[in-house]
Design a protein around this motif. Structure first.
Motif, PDB file in Angstrom:
ATOM      1  N   UNK A 126       7.396 -14.279  62.439  1.00 19.73           N
ATOM      2  CA  UNK A 126       8.473 -15.021  63.325  1.00 19.73           C
ATOM      3  C   UNK A 126       8.673 -13.852  64.236  1.00 19.73           C
ATOM      4  N   UNK A 127       8.892 -12.723  63.907  1.00 21.55           N
ATOM      5  CA  UNK A 127       9.332 -11.669  64.719  1.00 21.55           C
ATOM      6  C   UNK A 127       7.950 -11.146  65.471  1.00 21.55           C
ATOM      7  N   UNK A 128       6.765 -11.044  64.892  1.00 16.76           N
ATOM      8  CA  UNK A 128       5.761 -10.913  65.776  1.00 16.76           C
ATOM      9  C   UNK A 128       5.334 -11.877  66.736  1.00 16.76           C
ATOM     10  N   UNK A 129       5.561 -13.213  66.424  1.00 17.54           N
ATOM     11  CA  UNK A 129       5.123 -14.298  67.347  1.00 17.54           C
ATOM     12  C   UNK A 129       6.165 -13.928  68.579  1.00 17.54           C
ATOM     13  N   UNK A 130       7.346 -13.810  68.526  1.00 18.56           N
ATOM     14  CA  UNK A 130       8.230 -13.744  69.386  1.00 18.56           C
ATOM     15  C   UNK A 130       8.045 -12.805  70.334  1.00 18.56           C
ATOM     16  N   UNK A 131       7.626 -11.651  69.751  1.00 20.69           N
ATOM     17  CA  UNK A 131       7.308 -10.338  70.613  1.00 20.69           C
ATOM     18  C   UNK A 131       5.969 -10.533  71.425  1.00 20.69           C
ATOM     19  N   UNK A 132       4.927 -10.760  70.939  1.00 16.44           N
ATOM     20  CA  UNK A 132       3.690 -10.907  71.323  1.00 16.44           C
ATOM     21  C   UNK A 132       3.786 -12.275  72.604  1.00 16.44           C
ATOM     22  N   UNK A 133       4.993 -13.128  72.581  1.00 12.76           N
ATOM     23  CA  UNK A 133       4.870 -13.997  73.586  1.00 12.76           C
ATOM     24  C   UNK A 133       5.024 -13.745  75.016  1.00 12.76           C
ATOM     25  N   UNK A 134       5.500 -12.461  75.192  1.00 11.92           N
ATOM     26  CA  UNK A 134       5.569 -11.830  76.635  1.00 11.92           C
ATOM     27  C   UNK A 134       4.056 -11.298  77.068  1.00 11.92           C
TER      28      UNK A 134
ATOM     29  N   UNK B 153       3.113 -23.178  73.367  1.00 14.52           N
ATOM     30  CA  UNK B 153       3.751 -22.345  72.390  1.00 14.52           C
ATOM     31  C   UNK B 153       4.356 -21.340  72.890  1.00 14.52           C
ATOM     32  N   UNK B 154       3.574 -20.690  73.723  1.00 14.02           N
ATOM     33  CA  UNK B 154       4.108 -19.227  74.378  1.00 14.02           C
ATOM     34  C   UNK B 154       5.153 -19.438  75.213  1.00 14.02           C
ATOM     35  N   UNK B 155       5.134 -20.614  75.872  1.00 10.91           N
ATOM     36  CA  UNK B 155       6.400 -20.817  76.797  1.00 10.91           C
ATOM     37  C   UNK B 155       7.757 -21.184  75.897  1.00 10.91           C
ATOM     38  N   UNK B 156       7.481 -21.818  74.748  1.00 10.46           N
ATOM     39  CA  UNK B 156       8.754 -21.975  73.845  1.00 10.46           C
ATOM     40  C   UNK B 156       9.072 -20.792  73.234  1.00 10.46           C
ATOM     41  N   UNK B 157       8.150 -19.788  72.731  1.00 16.01           N
ATOM     42  CA  UNK B 157       8.394 -18.554  71.925  1.00 16.01           C
ATOM     43  C   UNK B 157       9.197 -17.558  73.028  1.00 16.01           C
ATOM     44  N   UNK B 158       9.131 -17.760  74.429  1.00 16.32           N
ATOM     45  CA  UNK B 158       9.383 -16.853  75.399  1.00 16.32           C
ATOM     46  C   UNK B 158      10.846 -17.256  75.474  1.00 16.32           C
ATOM     47  N   UNK B 159      11.286 -18.637  75.551  1.00 13.11           N
ATOM     48  CA  UNK B 159      12.434 -18.892  75.492  1.00 13.11           C
ATOM     49  C   UNK B 159      13.404 -18.754  74.213  1.00 13.11           C
ATOM     50  N   UNK B 160      12.609 -19.032  73.268  1.00 11.83           N
ATOM     51  CA  UNK B 160      13.368 -18.568  71.946  1.00 11.83           C
ATOM     52  C   UNK B 160      13.799 -17.143  71.704  1.00 11.83           C
ATOM     53  N   UNK B 161      12.445 -16.539  72.393  1.00  6.08           N
ATOM     54  CA  UNK B 161      12.949 -14.758  72.269  1.00  6.08           C
ATOM     55  C   UNK B 161      14.295 -14.459  73.336  1.00  6.08           C
ATOM     56  N   UNK B 162      14.339 -14.769  74.264  1.00 12.37           N
ATOM     57  CA  UNK B 162      15.495 -14.796  75.048  1.00 12.37           C
ATOM     58  C   UNK B 162      16.714 -15.148  74.347  1.00 12.37           C
ATOM     59  N   UNK B 163      16.717 -16.225  73.506  1.00 16.24           N
ATOM     60  CA  UNK B 163      17.857 -16.653  72.810  1.00 16.24           C
ATOM     61  C   UNK B 163      18.259 -15.958  71.726  1.00 16.24           C
ATOM     62  N   UNK B 164      17.133 -15.721  70.830  1.00 11.34           N
ATOM     63  CA  UNK B 164      17.500 -14.889  69.452  1.00 11.34           C
ATOM     64  C   UNK B 164      17.613 -13.288  69.797  1.00 11.34           C
ATOM     65  N   UNK B 165      16.879 -12.799  70.937  1.00 10.94           N
ATOM     66  CA  UNK B 165      16.888 -11.344  71.034  1.00 10.94           C
ATOM     67  C   UNK B 165      17.005 -11.153  72.290  1.00 10.94           C
TER      68      UNK B 165
END
Length: 919
Positions: free
Chosen positions: A316-324, A370-382
């Motif tokens: 999950x951490x990897x997916x969130x970070x590579x979403x940028x 998926x990338x759009x959603x992960x980027x939003x999730x990244x801003x929320x979680x980290x």
């Protein structure tokens, strides 16, 4: 097809194998740990080996919703797949695999067994108990000799062999569909399934519906031609299928809009359906489908639940970070996560259809939604991590030589000094002016603020200002950068060469040829210090510099020197990066030819400047507009006044306007000539002033200004003033000189006219526009002196030269003295078909009477499609619908058609196209 294999001994502990000609070799099943005589129960069981009752819903075909779309191409593929023993339907969650298989199975003749696999089926005994029950449920029960597993953890080899043998003896094969097969993770179950499939021969067709790659040796089935695969690319909806799906939801969307939605969702079935359901609740469904925020939709709920949350924490951490990132490889992912395990994780995610797409050569990208959603999730979680991730990415990409992505991530990190430095160090500053990325780069650096203080940042600012013709700010920032770059440090050579390019541009825009020459000399020195691979990588820098130098020389009236630089620029290596300077230089060469009297050459060069820019996808019109002005001036000389006006109107919308001295002078020249032939002499004088501030006066611009002023004086009955104005016109400018001579002879100063003609000096052979006018001036002088024979010969010579170029204006401007000559049979024959003598000044022939241009008009295939529909009186919206393109795309093609045909209305475009036999 799987060959029928002889039945093996019931006591054999190994499987028979295919030979290479028949199919895949089936490995020996590892000896099942000696399970003390696992008993088989002959009676039909009502429960699985664990004692739990069979769940009948697992044998039932899933119900298809009312909005389900049957896609015949996939059903046909599944039908064709019955020719192979194994079919694999493999796709991500929500790809439409299950409903596709269920819809296909519902249309088949029995027996068709369906089993939805569950997590508990990982144990061999439970799995095979459910398979046997599925066979019974579909009407293909096995005999009591097969028995049933009594232990959840194992299954007797005899049961499997007997089952395979009975299936092999069937006249009609059983189709067994195992849905959600990715839940089977025990290799023992896979080995047993392979054994049964192999030995069942033609009696079994197995369909696996799965999110992941099954453990079966698929490579051997592929090699034997015994495997049919339907994967994500085939499962994806096409734009036409998306339109049909949306219609089932009560939504109407044109194909081009559906195509945009398909691009965004990659044709993902669940994404399309969830978007359609949400759009039904919107006041503007079409706008919603175009602009919906994926991270605030039911699509996000689906992907987070089905894909992200099922992954381990490190994944999950990897997916969130590579979403940028737009794309990534394991090393780049490791740079963002500060770990070293990205390689196997990414490979596993792709293999498991977890919305990680493989691009080849170890590069991946996320599914767009998926990338759009992960980027939003990244801003929320980290929160607050984005800039640091972009900074890490920019530095890794810079070290690896990926400049465009380096710039994007440097800008996203707000590290403007780093981003500007990367652009300048790569010698890519010319891409702010030319190429497919110029607009993107300008936009990328537009937020750069005063906090960026490096010389590279000043150079980028200066380039941006000069590209907008903001000379005051551009020159100030260029000076600031040069002060910081003073010295000969080798690591600054690329920045100093970038300064030389901007100096040449500034010299061109300020009309200062000496400054342009100095910049060119400095650039020649600095090229020796810059790595050769950078110069080869960026041919646009040299092409731009030569174009600016050539333009400055042309302004100064140094035509041959200008031609040398512009010809070199026009011959720069091809490709999108040099299209604009090559087009610009070709347009300048066209102007040079026009000023030297070569109308045909000028027209050919002006028209040749356009097609390549269109081919590489640059917006039209893309050049400086000088070519259009040359075509307008040529049209005036041919007395095609409507075409000239249309071309001038087109250039009026170009952004450069009067900022470029040569461009401004070209516009002034073409406009003034058109006004003069229409009898508006005083307006022509006002239009002839290019109204630009230049450091050095242009001799040919001054000469034409004098011509128009003199013509106005003559038209207003002041021949002495007309002659006085022409005193500054010399033979160094042949085109000006012959027109000045024509005014002199019209003012009654034949001697002065001949003297001026005799003083003309040319570096080469003058063109017909010069020779024709010179011949007519001498003819008029001879006629005035009573030498009609000489006059007739000179007029004949002028007609011969003019006919090749369809040069009408000199004869129409000559006045009454020429009409008796043109009426003679021999001269009338020379004029027939292209010259209409005796037209009053300013009168325009009808468009139908205009001859075709010397150079064929080239329309692209799509432009012809649009033109043909215009001829059928279709509206813009109807053309767009008929061609499956947007209205804006049709309008773009229309503008291009109007420009090429030199018209500004639909009806005129159709008429001219018919005249040119394009319709």
């Amino acid at each position: 097809m799987v060959s029928t294999v002889a039945e093996t001994s019931e006591t054999s502990e190994t499987y028979e194998t295919y030979d290479n000609a028949q199919g895949p070799t089936v490995p020996t099943v590892p000896a099942v740990p000696t399970v003390p005589a696992v008993p088989t129960v002959p009676a039909v069981p009502s429960a699985d080996p664990q004692g739990d009752p069979f769940l009948r819903t697992r044998f039932a075909l899933p119900a298809r919703p009312a909005t389900f779309l049957r896609r015949q191409r996939l059903v046909d593929h599944l039908d064709q797949a019955r020719g192979t023993p194994l079919t694999l339907v493999n796709g991500a969650a929500g790809a439409g695999k299950t409903l596709l298989a269920a819809d296909w199975a519902a249309g088949l003749r029995p027996p068709v067994a369906w089993l939805t696999v569950e997590v508990g089926d990982r144990r061999p005994g439970v799995f095979w108990a459910y398979v046997l029950q599925a066979l019974r449920a579909c009407g293909a029960p096995v005999s009591d000799a097969v028995g049933v597993p009594a232990d959840a953890t194992g299954v007797d080899q005899r049961l499997l062999a007997t089952l395979a043998a009975e299936l092999n003896e069937r006249d009609r094969p059983v189709i067994l569909v195992l849905d959600e097969y990715d839940r089977v993770t025990d290799p023992e179950v896979t080995d047993q399934l392979e054994f049964v499939l192999h030995h069942a021969g033609r009696g079994l067709h197995l369909v696996l519906v799965t999110r992941t790659e099954p453990l079966l040796p698929l490579h051997r089935y592929r090699a034997a031609g015994e495997l049919t695969e339907i994967r994500a690319a085939e499962l994806a909806f096409t734009p036409e299928e998306a339109v049909a799906l949306l219609e089932l939801h009560g939504l109407s969307l044109p194909v081009h809009a559906a195509g945009a939605l398909v691009d965004r969702t990659r044709g993902w079935a669940a994404g399309l359906r969830l978007s359609a359901l949400a759009a039904m609740e919107s006041a503007d469904p079409e706008l919603y489908l175009k602009e919906f925020e994926a991270d605030r939709s039911t699509v996000a709920d689906f992907l987070l639940a089905e894909v992200l949350k099922g992954q381990p924490e490190e994944t999950q951490g990897l997916l969130l970070r590579v979403s940028v990132l737009e794309r990534f490889c394991p090393d780049l992912a490791n740079a963002l996560t500060l770990r070293t395990d990205a390689g196997p994780i990414l490979a596993g995610l792709h293999r498991d259809n977890a919305f990680v797409e493989h691009l080849g050569h170890s590069w991946y990208q996320l599914h767009p939604l998926f990338g759009e959603i992960l980027r939003a999730h990244l801003r929320e979680r980290l929160p607050g991590l984005d800039p640091e991730l972009h900074r890490r990415a920019a530095r890794w990409l810079s070290r690896s030589g990926f400049v465009p992505e380096t710039l994007a991530h440097g800008a996203a990190a707000g590290d403007w000094d780093f981003a500007a430095g990367a652009l300048v160090d790569d010698l890519a500053i010319g891409q702010l002016f030319t190429g497919l990325r110029s607009g993107d780069l300008t936009e990328l650096f537009s937020p750069m603020g005063p906090e960026a203080r490096s010389p590279a940042a000043d150079l980028v600012r200066a380039a941006r200002d000069l590209s907008r013709y903001d000379l005051d700010h551009g020159l100030a920032r260029l000076r600031h950068a040069e002060e910081h770059l003073a010295g000969d440090a080798p690591d600054r050579a690329a920045a100093r060469l970038s300064c030389a390019l901007l100096e040449a541009l500034a010299a061109r825009l300020t009309g200062c040829p000496p400054r342009a020459e100095k910049a060119a000399e400095k650039a020649d020195e600095l090229r020796q210090e810059v790595p050769a691979h950078l110069l080869d990588k960026h041919p646009e820098l040299t092409a731009l510099l030569l174009t600016h130098l050539g333009s400055a020389r042309l302004w100064a009236g140094r035509f041959e020197d200008a031609r040398a630089a512009l010809t070199a620029a026009a011959g720069a290596p091809g490709g999108a990066s040099t299209v604009l300077p090559r087009e610009d230089s070709m347009e300048h060469l066209a102007l040079l030819d026009y000023l030297n009297g070569w109308l045909g050459r000028a027209e050919r060069k002006a028209l040749a400047a356009v097609p390549e820019a269109e081919r590489v996808g640059l917006p039209q019109p893309s050049g400086s507009g000088i070519g259009q002005l040359v075509l307008a001036a040529v049209a005036v000389d041919r007395h095609e006044l409507g075409r000239a006006q249309a071309l001038l109107d087109e250039t009026a919308r170009l952004p450069s306007g009067t900022r470029d001295p040569v461009m401004a002078a070209g516009r002034a020249l073409a406009t003034a000539r058109l006004l003069l032939v229409r009898g508006k002499a005083r307006a022509a004088v006002e239009a002839a002033d290019p109204a630009v501030v230049a450091a050095v006066a242009s001799p040919w611009v001054a000469g034409y200004e004098a011509l128009f002023a003199s013509a106005a004086h003559l038209a207003e009955g002041r021949p002495d003033e007309a002659a006085e104005v022409l005193e500054g016109v010399s033979g160094d400018q042949p085109a000006c000189a012959v027109e000045a001579a024509a005014i002199q002879v019209a003012a009654g100063r034949a001697g002065a006219a001949i003297d001026l003609l005799d003083s003309i000096r040319t570096g080469g052979r003058p063109g017909p526009a010069v020779t024709v006018r010179a011949a007519l001036v001498r003819a008029q002088a001879a006629e005035g002196a009573g030498d009609t024979a000489t006059a007739r010969k000179l007029v004949a010579h002028a007609l011969l030269d003019a006919r090749r170029e369809r040069l009408r204006r000199p004869f129409l401007d000559a006045g009454a003295w020429i009409r008796p000559f043109l009426a003679t049979p021999e001269l009338h024959e020379l004029a027939a078909g292209w010259l209409t003598p005796g037209l009053p000044r300013g009168e325009q022939p009808r468009p139908e009477s205009l001859p075709p241009p010397l150079v064929a008009v080239e329309l692209s295939g799509r432009e012809r499609d649009v033109l043909e529909r215009l001829a059928r009186m279709m509206s813009t919206e109807e053309v767009a619908a008929d061609l499956y393109v947007s209205v804006n795309t049709v309008k773009t093609h229309l503008k291009s058609v109007y420009r090429k045909l030199a018209v500004n209305r639909r009806g005129d475009a159709v008429r001219r196209a018919r005249d040119l036999r394009l319709l």
